[in-house]
Design an enzyme around this catalytic site. Structure first.
Site, mmCIF file in Angstrom:
data_model
loop_
_atom_site.group_PDB
_atom_site.id
_atom_site.type_symbol
_atom_site.label_atom_id
_atom_site.label_comp_id
_atom_site.label_asym_id
_atom_site.label_seq_id
_atom_site.Cartn_x
_atom_site.Cartn_y
_atom_site.Cartn_z
ATOM 1 N N ARG A 86 1.104 59.705 10.436
ATOM 2 C CA ARG A 86 1.542 58.439 10.484
ATOM 3 C C ARG A 86 2.051 58.110 11.983
ATOM 4 O O ARG A 86 1.627 56.212 12.173
ATOM 5 C CB ARG A 86 2.918 58.472 10.114
ATOM 6 N N ASP A 127 1.206 58.105 2.943
ATOM 7 C CA ASP A 127 0.847 56.261 3.099
ATOM 8 C C ASP A 127 0.263 56.233 4.133
ATOM 9 O O ASP A 127 0.279 54.722 4.952
ATOM 10 C CB ASP A 127 1.604 55.549 2.204
ATOM 11 N N GLY A 128 0.508 57.123 5.433
ATOM 12 C CA GLY A 128 0.475 56.502 7.163
ATOM 13 C C GLY A 128 2.008 55.663 7.387
ATOM 14 O O GLY A 128 1.906 55.018 8.261
ATOM 15 N N ARG A 175 7.364 55.195 20.472
ATOM 16 C CA ARG A 175 8.003 55.922 20.571
ATOM 17 C C ARG A 175 7.800 56.219 22.178
ATOM 18 O O ARG A 175 6.339 56.201 22.185
ATOM 19 C CB ARG A 175 8.014 57.392 19.873
ATOM 20 N N ASP A 228 6.190 71.883 13.360
ATOM 21 C CA ASP A 228 6.208 71.032 13.775
ATOM 22 C C ASP A 228 7.184 69.809 14.534
ATOM 23 O O ASP A 228 6.747 69.087 14.917
ATOM 24 C CB ASP A 228 4.960 70.592 12.762
HETATM 25 P P1 AMP Z 1 8.512 65.521 9.370
HETATM 26 O O1 AMP Z 1 9.017 65.342 8.177
HETATM 27 O O2 AMP Z 1 8.752 63.379 9.419
HETATM 28 O O3 AMP Z 1 8.506 65.789 10.531
HETATM 29 O O4 AMP Z 1 6.912 65.436 8.846
HETATM 30 C C1 AMP Z 1 6.058 66.163 8.487
HETATM 31 C C2 AMP Z 1 4.441 66.319 8.112
HETATM 32 O O5 AMP Z 1 4.460 64.971 7.197
HETATM 33 C C3 AMP Z 1 4.254 65.719 9.879
HETATM 34 O O6 AMP Z 1 2.550 66.187 9.763
HETATM 35 C C4 AMP Z 1 3.390 63.882 9.581
HETATM 36 O O7 AMP Z 1 2.908 62.733 10.153
HETATM 37 C C5 AMP Z 1 3.899 63.802 7.637
HETATM 38 N N1 AMP Z 1 3.879 62.553 7.429
HETATM 39 C C6 AMP Z 1 5.154 62.578 6.877
HETATM 40 N N2 AMP Z 1 5.296 61.563 6.266
HETATM 41 C C7 AMP Z 1 4.891 60.723 6.215
HETATM 42 C C8 AMP Z 1 3.713 59.557 5.536
HETATM 43 N N3 AMP Z 1 4.551 58.415 4.981
HETATM 44 N N4 AMP Z 1 2.135 59.212 5.775
HETATM 45 C C9 AMP Z 1 0.879 60.232 6.232
HETATM 46 N N5 AMP Z 1 2.075 61.314 6.490
HETATM 47 C C10 AMP Z 1 3.632 61.584 6.946
HETATM 48 MG MG MG Z 2 7.589 65.363 12.306
#
Ligand code: AMP
Ligand code: MG
Length: 493
Positions: free
Chosen positions: A101, A129-130, A180, A260
Site C-alpha cells: 500500500r 485493499d492498499g 513518509r 520486513d
Molecule cells: P505491516 O504489518 O503493516 O508491516 O504490513 C505487512 C505487509 O502487509 C506489507 O507487505 C504491507 O504492504 C502489507 N499490507 C498491510 N496492510 C495492507 C493493506 N491494507 N493493503 C495492502 N497491503 C497491506
Molecule cells: Mg511493514
C-alpha cells in the site's frame, strides 16, 4: 514502463529528482500510479519536513499539494513504484510481501525518498485493499515526528491527507494517506527476498547499491577480512544495536519487529501498534495481535539480533564465509550493551562510566518494575530532583520508599563521585517531558474523526521539542487516565 507525462495530472513544483532505487531495474519493483481518492482534505503537515526535502511550506498548504500527496496528481519528475520484498513475520517465513500500500514517488536530488502510504493497491497487496485508515496514519505521522524530536533515527512524515472514502477494518473507517520521507526504505526483507529466490545477481546488485549509497566505508575496509558484504552486515548490526539502545532507554515498544519492518539504515520504520510505556512493565506487549508476546518491550534487543541473523543468512552467499558473517553479527553483542549503558548513564546524569553504575541501573529498573512506576514521569522528576535537590516528588512515585531511599543513597554517592556539576542540565535534555502516549494519540484521533485537527497540531508541537517545558501543557505530561490501559492497538491499520 515509462509513465506518460500528462499535463492534466502533473504538478510541477520544480522539485529535482535523482531516482536511485529505480536504477536497480524491474526485478526490484513494479512501476504504477497511486489510485486516486475522492474529496481529499488536509489532516496534518510538517513544515520542518517540507523544508528538509526542499519544498516551500507555503505550497504545502495548496490544493495542488493536497491532490499530489493524496496520489490524485503526480509530482512532475516523480517515478512512482512499489518495491518487492519478503520477510519473517512473528518468527515464521512469510514469503513474498512487498509494498502492498506504499508507493515510492522517487528520490529527491537531496537524497530523500518520498513515499505515499495508503495510496492504493499494488501487485504486492495480496488480500489487502492498499489503503491506510485515518487512525493509523495519525499515529504514524505523530510518532515519526516524535521520534525525531527525541533524537531517535526514524523515517519522517511530511503530511497526512484524509478522504471520506470508506475503508473496512474491524469497523468502517475512512481512508488516509501519509507521506513518509527517509533516505531509503530498504528493509532486511528486501535482501531476504532475493536470497530466498536464489537470485544472486539481484542480491549482489542490491547489496552494492546499499553499500555505494549509504555505507561507502564498507569498501576498502580492513575489518571482517576486508569483505565489503560482511562489513555491511557489521555496520547494519551496529546501527541496529544503537537504535535498540535508544528504544529501550526511552521506553518505546515497536510492536511488529518483523524482518520486513527492519530498516537497512537502522531507522525506526513502519509505525503500527507501537507504544511508549506508561508504567514500567518490562514484559509489556503493546500489540494486541501479538498473543505470544514475541515483541514484548524487554525482548526487543534479542529480536533485533534474531532479525540480523536472518539478514546474515540472506547475505551469506555474498559474504561467502560463515565465520566472517558470525564475526560481523558479533558486533551487536558488544555495541548494544555499551550503547544502552551510555544512554542510561546519561538519563542518570552521569558523565562517565564508573564501577557500580551497572548495579545502579539494574537497581532502579527493578524498583520501577516492582512499584509499577510511570517510566517517563520518573525520569523527568528525577531530573528536576537533581536540579532542585528535592527528591520528595520522586519518592512519591514509589510504594516501597525504603528501597528507593537506599537506591537514592547509592545514586547520590555516584553523582558526587562523577563530579559533573551540570548533571541536571544533561538529564533534562535526555529525559523527555512529553512522549506520544497511547491515550494522547487516541484523543487526537477522536477529535480528528470529528474534523477537529487542533489536538493533533498541539501534540505535534509538543513532541517536536519534547525536552522543553511548554508552560500550560502539563496535562500532556501527566499520568495516563485509567481508560488508557483499556486501549487495544492491533496490527489492523
Ligand atoms: P505491516 O504489518 O503493516 O508491516 O504490513 C505487512 C505487509 O502487509 C506489507 O507487505 C504491507 O504492504 C502489507 N499490507 C498491510 N496492510 C495492507 C493493506 N491494507 N493493503 C495492502 N497491503 C497491506
Ligand atoms: Mg511493514
Amino acid at each position: 514502463m515509462n509513465l506518460p507525462a500528462d499535463s492534466d495530472t502533473t504538478a510541477d513544483i520544480g522539485l529535482a529528482w535523482n531516482h536511485g532505487f529505480a536504477t536497480l531495474g524491474p526485478d526490484f519493483f513494479t512501476e504504477l500510479r497511486p489510485t486516486p481518492l475522492p474529496a481529499p482534505h488536509w489532516v496534518g503537515t510538517s513544515a520542518a519536513v517540507a523544508r528538509l526535502i526542499g519544498l516551500d511550506p507555503a505550497w504545502l498548504e495548496s490544493d495542488e499539494a493536497l491532490q499530489a500527496f493524496t496520489g490524485n496528481v503526480l509530482l512532475a519528475g516523480s517515478r512512482p513504484l512499489a518495491s518487492v520484498y519478503s520477510g519473517h513475520q512473528f518468527g515464521v517465513w512469510a514469503g513474498q510481501l512487498g509494498d502492498g500500500r506504499a508507493i515510492l514517488l522517487g528520490e529527491t536530488a537531496g537524497g530523500l525518498e518520498i513515499q505515499l502510504k495508503g495510496a492504493g493497491r499494488t501487485p504486492y497487496s495480496r488480500m489487502g485493499d492498499g489503503r491506510a485508515v485515518l487512525r493509523s496514519s495519525i499515529r504514524e505521522f505523530l510518532c515519526s515526528e516524535a521520534m525525531h524530536g527525541l533524537g531517535i533515527p526514524t523515517s519522517r512524515a511530511l503530511c497526512i491527507t484524509g478522504s471520506p472514502a470508506p475503508v473496512r477494518r474491524e469497523e468502517i473507517e475512512t481512508a488516509s494517506v501519509v507521506t513518509r520521507v527517509a533516505p531509503s526504505f530498504v528493509r532486511f526483507g528486501h535482501f531476504e527476498h532475493f536470497a530466498a529466490n536464489d537470485l544472486q545477481p539481484q542480491l549482489r546488485a542490491l547489496a552494492d547499491y546499499v553499500i555505494d549509497r549509504y555505507y561507502p566505508e564498507c569498501r576498502g575496509t580492513t575489518e571482517v577480512g576486508g569483505n565489503a558484504y560482511a562489513a555491511l552486515l557489521q555496520a547494519v548490526s551496529e546501527r541496529t544495536a544503537r537504535l535498540m539502545a535508544q528504544w529501550q532507554a526511552v521506553g518505546f515498544c515497536h510492536g511488529v519487529m518483523n524482518t520486513d519492518n527492519m530498516s537497512i539504515l537502522g531507522l525506526t520504520i513502519d509505525y503500527g501498534p507501537f507504544q511508549f510505556l506508561d508504567a514500567f512493565v518490562p514484559g509489556h506487549v503493546c500489540n494486541h495481535s501479538d498473543t505470544q508476546g514475541r515483541y514484548a518491550y524487554n525482548r526487543q534487543p534479542n529480536v533485533a539480533y534474531w532479525n540480523l541473523f536472518c539478514l546474515a543468512q540472506a547475505l551469506l552467499p555474498l559474504i561467502g564465509d560463515q565465520e566472517l558473517a558470525k564475526q560481523a553479527l558479533e558486533s551487536y553483542k558488544s555495541v548494544f550493551p555499551e550503547e544502552f549503558m551510555a544512554r542510561m548513564r546519561a538519563k542518570l546524569g552521569l558523565a562517565g562510566a564508573s564501577e557500580g553504575d551497572g548495579q545502579l541501573i539494574d537497581g532502579i529498573l527493578l524498583l520501577l518494575a516492582r512499584n509499577g512506576v510511570d517510566y517517563t514521569i520518573f525520569w523527568r522528576r528525577l531530573s528536576h530532583a537533581v536540579a532542585g535537590r528535592d527528591f520528595e516528588p520522586v519518592r512519591d512515585l514509589f510504594a516501597d520508599r525504603a528501597a528507593l531511599d537506599q537506591w537514592l543513597l547509592s545514586y547520590s554517592e555516584l553523582l558526587t563521585l562523577d563530579g559533573q556539576a551540570p548533571a541536571a542540565d544533561l538529564m533534562l535534555k535526555t529525559n523527555p517531558k512529553f512522549v506520544l502516549r497511547n491515550h494522547l494519540g487516541e484523543q487526537a484521533i477522536r477529535a480528528a474523526k470529528l474534523g477537529d485537527f487542533s489536538e493533533l497540531q498541539t501534540l505535534q508541537r509538543l513532541l517536536e521539542y519534547p525536552f522543553d517545558e511548554h508552560p500550560g501543557h502539563d496535562a500532556y505530561a501527566a499520568f495516563p487516565p485509567d481508560w488508557a490501559s483499556s486501549i487495544e492497538i492491533s496490527c489492523s491499520s
